[in-house]
Design an enzyme around this catalytic site. Sequence first.
Site, PDB file in Angstrom:
ATOM      1  CG  ASP A  37     -11.862 -41.120  14.517  1.00  0.00           C
ATOM      2  OD1 ASP A  37     -10.942 -41.952  14.557  1.00  0.00           O
ATOM      3  OD2 ASP A  37     -12.936 -40.820  15.069  1.00  0.00           O
ATOM      4  CG  ASP A  57     -20.631 -39.284  10.229  1.00  0.00           C
ATOM      5  OD1 ASP A  57     -20.132 -40.423  10.174  1.00  0.00           O
ATOM      6  OD2 ASP A  57     -21.631 -39.162  10.710  1.00  0.00           O
ATOM      7  CB  VAL A  58     -16.567 -42.187   7.013  1.00  0.00           C
ATOM      8  CG1 VAL A  58     -15.096 -41.841   7.260  1.00  0.00           C
ATOM      9  CG2 VAL A  58     -17.098 -43.158   7.963  1.00  0.00           C
ATOM     10  CG  ASN A  84      -9.058 -48.125  10.437  1.00  0.00           C
ATOM     11  OD1 ASN A  84      -9.027 -49.504  10.573  1.00  0.00           O
ATOM     12  ND2 ASN A  84      -9.422 -47.389  11.520  1.00  0.00           N
ATOM     13  CE1 TYR A 147     -16.857 -54.895  12.711  1.00  0.00           C
ATOM     14  CE2 TYR A 147     -16.443 -57.061  12.591  1.00  0.00           C
ATOM     15  CZ  TYR A 147     -15.740 -55.830  12.666  1.00  0.00           C
ATOM     16  OH  TYR A 147     -14.373 -55.547  12.750  1.00  0.00           O
ATOM     17  CE  LYS A 151     -15.367 -53.972   9.650  1.00  0.00           C
ATOM     18  NZ  LYS A 151     -14.712 -52.685   9.298  1.00  0.00           N
TER      19      LYS A 151
END
Lengths: 246, 160
Positions: A37, A57-58, A84, A147, A151
């Site tokens: 995270d 940081d992804v 996630n 968003y 997704k």
Amino acid sequence: MSTLDGKVMVVTGAAQGLGLGVARVLAESGCRVVMVDVDPRVVQRAEELGAESVQADVSDEDAVDDLVGGVVARHGRLDGAVNNAGVIGPATLDDEAALQRVLNVNLVGVFLCLRAQLRVMKAQRAGAVVNVASINGVKGTTGGPMYAATKRAVISLTRSAAAEHGPHGVRINTLLPGNVSSEMLLRSYPSANLRLGLAQLTPLRRLGKPEEVGRAVAFLLGPDASYVTGQALAVDGGALGAWESL
Amino acid sequence: VSAQLLCDDEILRAELSAALGDVPRPVAVNVLPVPVSPGVPLVEEDVARLRALTEERLMRVTRLMRAQVASMGARRGLVVNVLGRAATPDALALAVDDGIVALTQVMKKKHPHLDFLCIQHGVVPLPAGTLCTVITQRALAPGIPWGGAPLVLDAGVDRF
């Protein structure tokens, strides 16, 4: 002994909410969990679960490659991953910086993690990935349009990745959480009355728990789902089906 | 009457311009080109290409729709997004374009007085006549419910 005992699993966005719930279920199943995270609280949360933590940081390509490389260096393999990490987007299309942040974390971040994980799993000819999207990606609500867009893109990316990597023994699925009690939901619906209303819109008449999502993720990562790939599993108390019948 | 046509294909633009001239409501048509697939496995894809696709397709359509919806005001306008799909597998472009469909779906819910439509086509060259017919018929019939699924004009795009 759990069927997941000893498996090496990475969970992103694991400092709170769904990710923490997933990490908890996997840790209780005997997995060696690496919790990731950008939020520094991940360190303490991992200690509580007897897991490893990585603050990263992804949406940072180098950080993601280092993360996955580090897991393989320490454990010799990567059995499963749960992508996630995500952020809620703005309700309108006016704030370009906010839209870009949603894109960076929810889509680019998932791509970077998935690519790094698949490089390892393709070489070891085994592995399973769960990308966490949302029921909003299937049936966009009046909430954040970007968003929903990101997704849906994750659901699509998952299907493509599953088609491409099935021959290499790697399974990739999407999980579609509904309204699950988490910090993200509390921020979006700060009023208890609003959350109650949300629960009443769900056929099971309650919000989900992070651990309920975690158990579904554990199923998708484990041998019971050995012939399941490219799918999107909704864990939503029936909300998506109810919306579709409206 | 106004038609905003953002389209690089001259034949389609000319046909749409002529056909939509008699349509008594504002229409905006955003035609995105067929993306060029590098034909590499997902693990070899460059994140820069994903960022470019999101900018040139998703963010571009976002900005266009934001302006188009505002310009239509309370009138019963129509916004159409035409998404070209490569004949070769292109996981990144497919993902981004599926995102555009979801975005359009949400826009419909936010602006129920407007009509929206997404068309995905995998036919090269662009089937100008077919697209023109579909868009014109849609423009002439306001209020037809749209559930959010794209109209797919091809024989099916394979992900393999």
